[in-house]
Design a protein around this motif. Structure first.
Motif, PDB file in Angstrom:
ATOM      1  N   ILE A   1       0.867  -1.170   0.000  1.00  0.00           N
ATOM      2  CA  ILE A   1       0.000   0.000   0.000  1.00  0.00           C
ATOM      3  C   ILE A   1       0.904   1.220   0.000  1.00  0.00           C
ATOM      4  O   ILE A   1       1.342   1.688   1.052  1.00  0.00           O
ATOM      5  N   LEU A   2       1.194   1.730  -1.170  1.00  0.00           N
ATOM      6  CA  LEU A   2       2.094   2.877  -1.262  1.00  0.00           C
ATOM      7  C   LEU A   2       1.423   4.119  -0.695  1.00  0.00           C
ATOM      8  O   LEU A   2       0.226   4.335  -0.904  1.00  0.00           O
ATOM      9  N   PRO A   3       2.176   4.958   0.026  1.00  0.00           N
ATOM     10  CA  PRO A   3       1.613   6.231   0.497  1.00  0.00           C
ATOM     11  C   PRO A   3       1.109   7.056  -0.682  1.00  0.00           C
ATOM     12  O   PRO A   3       1.632   6.961  -1.797  1.00  0.00           O
ATOM     13  N   LYS A   4       0.085   7.863  -0.435  1.00  0.00           N
ATOM     14  CA  LYS A   4      -0.564   8.590  -1.516  1.00  0.00           C
ATOM     15  C   LYS A   4       0.411   9.463  -2.304  1.00  0.00           C
ATOM     16  O   LYS A   4       0.337   9.520  -3.540  1.00  0.00           O
ATOM     17  N   ASP A   5       1.322  10.144  -1.599  1.00  0.00           N
ATOM     18  CA  ASP A   5       2.222  11.040  -2.323  1.00  0.00           C
ATOM     19  C   ASP A   5       3.155  10.261  -3.255  1.00  0.00           C
ATOM     20  O   ASP A   5       3.431  10.687  -4.385  1.00  0.00           O
ATOM     21  N   ILE A   6       3.610   9.094  -2.810  1.00  0.00           N
ATOM     22  CA  ILE A   6       4.472   8.266  -3.651  1.00  0.00           C
ATOM     23  C   ILE A   6       3.678   7.657  -4.808  1.00  0.00           C
ATOM     24  O   ILE A   6       4.114   7.672  -5.965  1.00  0.00           O
TER      25      ILE A   6
END
Length: 279
Positions: free
Chosen positions: A115-120
């Motif tokens: 689950i990649l962070p939104k900014d990434i």
């Protein structure tokens, strides 16, 4: 390393970090700077983030720059993450590619590689429209390797990319994601006139192993490209549907085919007949 950890516990902190930073910044040779950078990465102290960022910006040796991106991503923290995202957005083409490579690995502040962070995630998604194909591929590979379930929709969009290498990379990554819903998006790529490209797509369809691919694969049995036919037979064997047995068996009537190809036909027939018997 274990020795660094023992020293750290014995001395109440990470030993020689400042010395390594000095060597990284001012070392007279690339070997000295590289050794220091490696040591900083092994220590893993986020206190070195600013120094590593400065090193990346000032270092001329491309291999050391590459290692600097990896070390920075491993150190983590908001400053490292912001720098890497900034490089992905507005760095040189080489910097953008390097940033994409490390941002999808659960590094640079990403807590969970699935689950990649939104900014990434957003930065990598935007990089799929980068003007440089190598950056688009790196961003696609980063999204694919993360196994973030949101990535498949973005990768499907890349199947229409103007660059065939980008298309191929997206197809490979989607094949690794799996799921029968992927197969119909790959079928149009079989119309490519390059037999090697077609072979790669056929191999991926065999990996996905969806029955919806049988008809477009059967159409390729009329090809005169032996390498492509070899892959088609393997893919049909992977899918395991027996209704094309007769058409495949007729290939054996061609006396011009080589022994390796003939063996592939026989193996495919065996797999299909076994599958039909077990079904």
């Amino acid at each position: 390393s274990l020795d660094s950890l023992v020293d750290c516990l014995a001395n109440g902190g990470y030993p020689h970090l400042d010395e390594h930073i000095d060597e990284m910044e001012f070392g007279a040779s690339w070997e000295v700077r590289g050794h220091a950078l490696k040591a900083i990465g092994e220590i893993g102290d986020p206190a070195a983030v600013e120094a590593v960022i400065a090193f990346i910006e000032d270092e001329d040796n491309e291999d050391l720059q590459e290692n600097g991106f990896r070390v920075l991503a491993g150190l983590g923290g908001s400053a490292a993450r912001a720098f890497l995202i900034g490089q992905l957005r507005s760095g040189s083409a080489l910097a953008r590619r390097r940033a994409a490579r490390v941002l999808g690995r659960g590094e640079g502040g990403a807590a969970d590689a699935h689950i990649l962070p939104k900014d990434i995630f957003d930065a990598l998604g935007n990089a799929l429209a980068d003007a440089t194909p190598a950056v688009r591929i790196a961003a696609a590979q980063a999204l694919g390797s993360s196994k973030d379930s949101r990535a498949s929709a973005l990768l499907i969009g890349l199947l229409d990319d103007a660059d065939w290498e980008v298309q191929s990379a997206a197809a490979e990554l989607l094949g690794a994601f799996g799921g029968a819903e992927i197969a119909p998006h790959l079928h149009p790529l079989l119309n490519n006139s390059d037999a090697k490209f077609q072979s790669r797509i056929v191999r991926i369809l065999g990996q996905v192993a969806s029955p919806v691919s049988i008809e477009p694969l059967e159409a390729l049995l009329e090809s005169d490209q032996e390498e492509l036919l070899f892959e088609v037979l393997g893919a049909l064997g992977d899918i395991g549907h027996s209704h094309c047995v007769v058409q495949i068996a007729e290939i054996l009537d061609n006396s011009a085919i080589g022994n390796d190809f003939r063996l592939q036909v026989i193996r495919t027939l065996e797999r299909l007949l076994q599958g039909g018997a077990s079904g």
